[in-house]
Design an enzyme around this catalytic site. Structure first.
Site, PDB file in Angstrom:
ATOM      1  N   SER A  43      27.482  24.753 -86.670  1.00 37.23           N
ATOM      2  CA  SER A  43      28.276  23.790 -87.441  1.00 37.23           C
ATOM      3  C   SER A  43      27.909  22.395 -86.939  1.00 37.23           C
ATOM      4  CB  SER A  43      29.771  24.061 -87.263  1.00 37.23           C
ATOM      5  OG  SER A  43      30.147  23.930 -85.914  1.00 37.23           O
ATOM      6  N   HIS A 156      31.026  30.606 -87.569  1.00 33.52           N
ATOM      7  CA  HIS A 156      30.716  31.447 -86.409  1.00 33.52           C
ATOM      8  C   HIS A 156      31.100  32.909 -86.635  1.00 33.52           C
ATOM      9  CE1 HIS A 156      30.775  27.749 -83.520  1.00 33.52           C
ATOM     10  NE2 HIS A 156      29.775  27.733 -84.380  1.00 33.52           N
ATOM     11  N   GLN A 165      37.365  27.427 -87.055  1.00 37.72           N
ATOM     12  CA  GLN A 165      36.239  28.006 -86.319  1.00 37.72           C
ATOM     13  C   GLN A 165      36.612  28.554 -84.933  1.00 37.72           C
ATOM     14  OE1 GLN A 165      32.227  25.931 -86.453  1.00 37.72           O
ATOM     15  NE2 GLN A 165      32.796  25.482 -84.345  1.00 37.72           N
ATOM     16  N   GLU A 166      37.492  27.820 -84.231  1.00 35.39           N
ATOM     17  CA  GLU A 166      37.727  28.200 -82.828  1.00 35.39           C
ATOM     18  C   GLU A 166      39.200  28.146 -82.456  1.00 35.39           C
ATOM     19  OE1 GLU A 166      35.167  25.783 -80.330  1.00 35.39           O
ATOM     20  OE2 GLU A 166      33.596  25.867 -81.856  1.00 35.39           O
ATOM     21  N   GLU A 207      30.558  33.205 -80.513  1.00 29.06           N
ATOM     22  CA  GLU A 207      30.893  32.730 -79.165  1.00 29.06           C
ATOM     23  C   GLU A 207      31.653  33.771 -78.347  1.00 29.06           C
ATOM     24  OE1 GLU A 207      32.666  28.848 -79.426  1.00 29.06           O
ATOM     25  OE2 GLU A 207      30.844  27.980 -80.271  1.00 29.06           O
ATOM     26  N   ASP A 244      39.678  24.191 -82.697  1.00 25.44           N
ATOM     27  CA  ASP A 244      38.608  23.414 -83.342  1.00 25.44           C
ATOM     28  C   ASP A 244      38.399  23.998 -84.738  1.00 25.44           C
ATOM     29  OD1 ASP A 244      36.424  22.070 -84.253  1.00 25.44           O
ATOM     30  OD2 ASP A 244      34.986  22.940 -82.834  1.00 25.44           O
ATOM     31  N   GLU A 287      40.424  19.570 -82.074  1.00 26.27           N
ATOM     32  CA  GLU A 287      39.074  18.997 -82.217  1.00 26.27           C
ATOM     33  C   GLU A 287      38.673  19.034 -83.693  1.00 26.27           C
ATOM     34  OE1 GLU A 287      36.141  21.073 -79.814  1.00 26.27           O
ATOM     35  OE2 GLU A 287      34.610  20.647 -81.319  1.00 26.27           O
ATOM     36  N   ASP A 314      34.136  15.631 -82.610  1.00 21.52           N
ATOM     37  CA  ASP A 314      32.847  16.292 -82.350  1.00 21.52           C
ATOM     38  C   ASP A 314      31.832  15.789 -83.382  1.00 21.52           C
ATOM     39  OD1 ASP A 314      30.718  18.056 -82.081  1.00 21.52           O
ATOM     40  OD2 ASP A 314      31.824  19.858 -82.569  1.00 21.52           O
ATOM     41  N   LYS A 339      28.280  17.053 -76.087  1.00 21.21           N
ATOM     42  CA  LYS A 339      27.255  18.095 -76.231  1.00 21.21           C
ATOM     43  C   LYS A 339      25.899  17.456 -75.979  1.00 21.21           C
ATOM     44  CE  LYS A 339      29.360  20.940 -79.933  1.00 21.21           C
ATOM     45  NZ  LYS A 339      29.583  20.960 -81.404  1.00 21.21           N
ATOM     46  N   SER A 366      31.075  20.642 -73.941  1.00 19.18           N
ATOM     47  CA  SER A 366      30.932  21.823 -74.795  1.00 19.18           C
ATOM     48  C   SER A 366      29.538  22.445 -74.732  1.00 19.18           C
ATOM     49  CB  SER A 366      31.226  21.415 -76.242  1.00 19.18           C
ATOM     50  OG  SER A 366      30.951  22.472 -77.128  1.00 19.18           O
ATOM     51  N   HIS A 367      29.527  23.736 -74.822  1.00 15.10           N
ATOM     52  CA  HIS A 367      28.317  24.534 -75.085  1.00 15.10           C
ATOM     53  C   HIS A 367      27.980  24.407 -76.586  1.00 15.10           C
ATOM     54  CE1 HIS A 367      30.799  28.142 -76.717  1.00 15.10           C
ATOM     55  NE2 HIS A 367      31.338  26.985 -77.038  1.00 15.10           N
ATOM     56  N   ARG A 368      26.971  25.159 -77.056  1.00 10.91           N
ATOM     57  CA  ARG A 368      26.725  25.310 -78.489  1.00 10.91           C
ATOM     58  C   ARG A 368      26.927  26.783 -78.855  1.00 10.91           C
ATOM     59  NH1 ARG A 368      25.216  20.428 -81.078  1.00 10.91           N
ATOM     60  NH2 ARG A 368      26.185  21.611 -82.768  1.00 10.91           N
ATOM     61  N   SER A 369      27.079  27.027 -80.145  1.00  8.84           N
ATOM     62  CA  SER A 369      27.319  28.417 -80.550  1.00  8.84           C
ATOM     63  C   SER A 369      26.083  29.290 -80.323  1.00  8.84           C
ATOM     64  CB  SER A 369      27.775  28.482 -82.002  1.00  8.84           C
ATOM     65  OG  SER A 369      26.910  27.752 -82.832  1.00  8.84           O
ATOM     66  N   LYS A 390      34.614  23.696 -72.857  1.00  6.04           N
ATOM     67  CA  LYS A 390      34.705  24.934 -73.636  1.00  6.04           C
ATOM     68  C   LYS A 390      33.325  25.561 -73.631  1.00  6.04           C
ATOM     69  CE  LYS A 390      33.800  23.188 -78.323  1.00  6.04           C
ATOM     70  NZ  LYS A 390      34.201  23.284 -79.725  1.00  6.04           N
TER      71      LYS A 390
HETATM   72  C1  LIG Z   1      30.480  24.453 -80.364  1.00  8.05           C
HETATM   73  C2  LIG Z   1      30.613  24.182 -81.654  1.00  8.05           C
HETATM   74  O1  LIG Z   1      29.890  24.845 -82.597  1.00  8.05           O
HETATM   75  P1  LIG Z   1      28.351  24.587 -82.910  1.00  8.05           P
HETATM   76  O2  LIG Z   1      27.608  24.696 -81.632  1.00  8.05           O
HETATM   77  O3  LIG Z   1      28.001  25.659 -83.905  1.00  8.05           O
HETATM   78  O4  LIG Z   1      28.267  23.210 -83.486  1.00  8.05           O
HETATM   79  C3  LIG Z   1      31.578  23.190 -82.134  1.00  8.05           C
HETATM   80  O5  LIG Z   1      31.687  22.957 -83.334  1.00  8.05           O
HETATM   81  O6  LIG Z   1      32.282  22.577 -81.327  1.00  8.05           O
HETATM   82 MG   LIG Z   2      33.407  21.371 -82.758  1.00  3.27          MG
END
Ligand SMILES: C=C(OP(=O)(O)O)C(=O)O
Ligand SMILES: [Mg+2]
Length: 429
Positions: A43, A156, A165-166, A207, A244, A287, A314, A339, A366-369, A390
C-alpha cells in the site's frame, strides 16, 4: 586507511511475499564486510521514492531489481570505492548526486538504500560498536513499545476481510520490551482461539496477523479486546490498540468506501466514525485515517482527534521532510511514520526523524509488508529514540527477527535499558 570501502556486491534475494528484492554486501580494505537488504510495500504512497521492482513493472517502466543491481555494480560502487564507510552523510550525498532526480528514479531507491544501510553496518563494525550505539551514541537506551499487527485486512489480505489494513496491539503497560513481546504473543495466541470459537479463519495475511472474513471494521476490535482479556490483561491499561486503515487504498476524490459495511463516507464522516471507535475501544494511535491527498480532510481529523490519539501520517508524508514540514505548518497530524525505503537513504531518514522531534511530533518506525529478515530497523528505532515501532505480528521469521533483536539489545544494555511505555505515544492536550 583500513576503513575504506574496497568492494560492493549486490544480489537478488526473495522477500517475504516471494518477490525479488536486493541484498548488498560492502567490504573494506581490512577484510571486514557487512550486509543489508531492502523491503518493499504494497500500500505504497504515490510520492514515495521510486524503487525498481519486478512485481509492478508497469509502474516503474519495466525496470526490475536486476537493473537496480546493475546500477549498484556499474555506477554506485565505482564512485564509493575508497570512501570511508563511517561517513554516512557523504556516502548518501554522493549517491543522491549520482542519481540526480528528486525521487531516486534514475538509480532506484532500493539500490541506494541497500548500499546506504550496508555501509552504516560496516561503519558500526569498524567502530567496534553495536549498530544502535553507532547510530544513536552511547546514550541510546530507549526500547520501543512493539505495536504488533495481529489482524490484517485491506490489500494485505487481498481485500477478503476488513477494509482497514492493520489492527495492532501495543503492550504499553509492560515493564520492558521482553515483557511487552511476551504479552503481545500471548494476546496473539489468545486471538487465534477467539477466532476459532467464532468459526472464523485463522489464516494469516502479509504481516503475519490473522485475516478473518469480518463484516465490519469494528468486529476485529471486538475480537482483540476479547483476546486481551482472555490472555489476562486489561484492555487499555495493559494493552492498547493502534489502527492503520491505510485509507488511501479505499478512497477516491475525497470519498471513502467501506465495502464490508456498504458505506461511502466523506472526511468529516470518517472522522466521526473514528471518534466513535475511539469512544468504544482503547484505540491510542490512528495512522493514515485519511488519504494521502486529502490535506483539508486531515485538518478536520486533527481538530477532532489530536487530543485523544496519536495521529500518524504515512502515505501523506512518505518520510520526506518537504511533506512533514507542510504537515507541521498546517497542523494536521502529530506524528510521522518512518519507513527507510519511502525516502531511500539512512541520512534522509534521520533528517525526517530530527524534524519531527524538533517540533514535538512523534516518530513511529515501520517495517514494510514485503520484508526480509534484516533487523536494521530494530537498532535504528533505539538509536533514534522513536519510542514505538510496528513490525507485524509476533509470528513469521521476517517479523519476529526485529522483536528478537530488540530483546537482545535490552539484554546487552542491562539495567541501563529504559522501556518507552505510555510516554511514547503523542497526544495534543
Ligand atoms: C506497512 C505498511 O504497509 P506497506 O508496507 O504495504 O505500505 C503501511 O501501510 O504502514
Ligand atoms: Mg501505513
Amino acid at each position: 586507511m583500513n576503513n575504506q570501502i574496497q568492494q560492493i556486491t549486490a544480489r537478488e534475494i526473495l522477500d517475504s511475499r516471494g518477490n525479488p528484492t536486493i541484498e548488498v554486501d560492502v567490504f573494506d580494505t581490512a577484510g571486514r564486510s557487512a550486509r543489508a537488504s531492502v523491503p518493499s510495500g504494497a500500500s505504497t504512497g504515490s510520492r514515495e521514492a521510486i524503487e525498481f521492482r519486478d512485481n509492478d513493472k508497469s509502474r516503474f517502466g519495466g525496470k526490475g531489481v536486476l537493473q537496480a543491481i546493475e546500477h549498484i555494480h556499474q555506477t554506485i560502487a565505482p564512485a564509493l570505492i575508497g570512501c570511508d564507510a563511517r561517513q554516512m552523510r557523504q556516502i548518501d550525498a554522493k549517491m543522491i548526486e549520482l542519481d540526480g532526480t528528486e525521487n531516486k528514479a534514475k538509480l532506484g531507491a532500493n539500490a541506494i538504500l541497500g548500499v546506504s544501510l550496508a555501509c552504516a553496518r560496516l561503519g558500526a563494525l569498524q567502530s567496534d560498536l553495536p549498530l544502535y550505539q553507532y547510530l544513536g551514541g552511547t546514550g541510546a537506551n530507549l526500547l520501543p513499545v512493539p505495536c504488533m499487527n495481529i489482524i490484517n485486512g485491506g490489500v494485505h489480505a487481498r481485500w477478503q476481510g476488513a477494509d482497514f489494513q492493520e489492527f495492532m496491539i501495543a503492550p504499553w503497560g509492560a515493564g520492558s520490551i521482553s515483557e511487552a513481546v511476551r504479552w503481545g504473543s500471548e494476546v496473539y495466541q489468545a486471538l487465534r482461539n477467539v477466532l476459532k470459537e467464532k468459526g472464523l479463519s485463522t489464516g494469516i495475511g502479509d504481516e503475519g496477523g490473522f485475516a478473518p472474513q469480518v463484516k465490519s471494521n469494528r468486529e476485529p476490535l471486538e475480537y482483540i479486546v476479547q483476546a486481551i482479556e482472555a490472555a489476562g490483561f486489561k484492555p487499555g491499561e495493559d494493552v492498547a490498540i493502534c489502527i492503520d486503515p491505510a485509507s488511501s487504498e479505499f478512497s477516491e476524490n475525497g470519498i471513502y468506501t467501506l465495502k464490508t459495511e456498504n458505506a461511502k463516507l466523506n472526511a468529516t464522516q470518517m472522522s466521526d466514525y473514528y471518534a466513535k471507535l475511539i469512544d468504544d475501544f482503547p484505540v491510542v494511535l490512528l495512522e493514515d485515517g485519511l488519504a494521502e491527498d486529502d490535506w483539508e480532510g486531515w485538518k478536520v481529523l486533527y481538530n477532532k482527534l489530536a487530543g485523544r490519539v496519536e495521529l500518524v501520517g504515512d502515505d501523506i508524508f512518505v518520510t520526506n521532510i518537504t511533506y512533514i514540514q507542510r504537515g507541521i505548518d498546517e497542523q494536521l497530524a502529530n506524528s510521522a511514520l518512518i519507513k527507510l525505503n519511502q525516502i531511500g537513504s539512512l541520512s534522509e531518514t534521520f533528517d525526517a526523524v530530527n524534524l519531527c522531534h524538533q517540533n514535538n511530533w512523534g516518530t513511529f518506525v515501520s517495517h514494510r509488508s514485503g520484508e526480509t529478515t534484516d533487523s536494521f530497523i530494530a537498532d535504528m528505532t533505539v538509536a533514534m529514540r522513536a519510542g514505538h515501532l510496528k513490525t507485524g505480528a509476533p509470528c513469521r521469521g521476517e517479523r519476529v527477527e526485529k522483536y528478537n533483536q530488540l530483546m537482545r539489545i535490552e539484554q546487552q544494555l542491562g539495567s541501563a535499558a529504559v522501556f518507552a511505555g505510555k510516554n511514547a505515544f503523542i497526544r495534543n492536550c
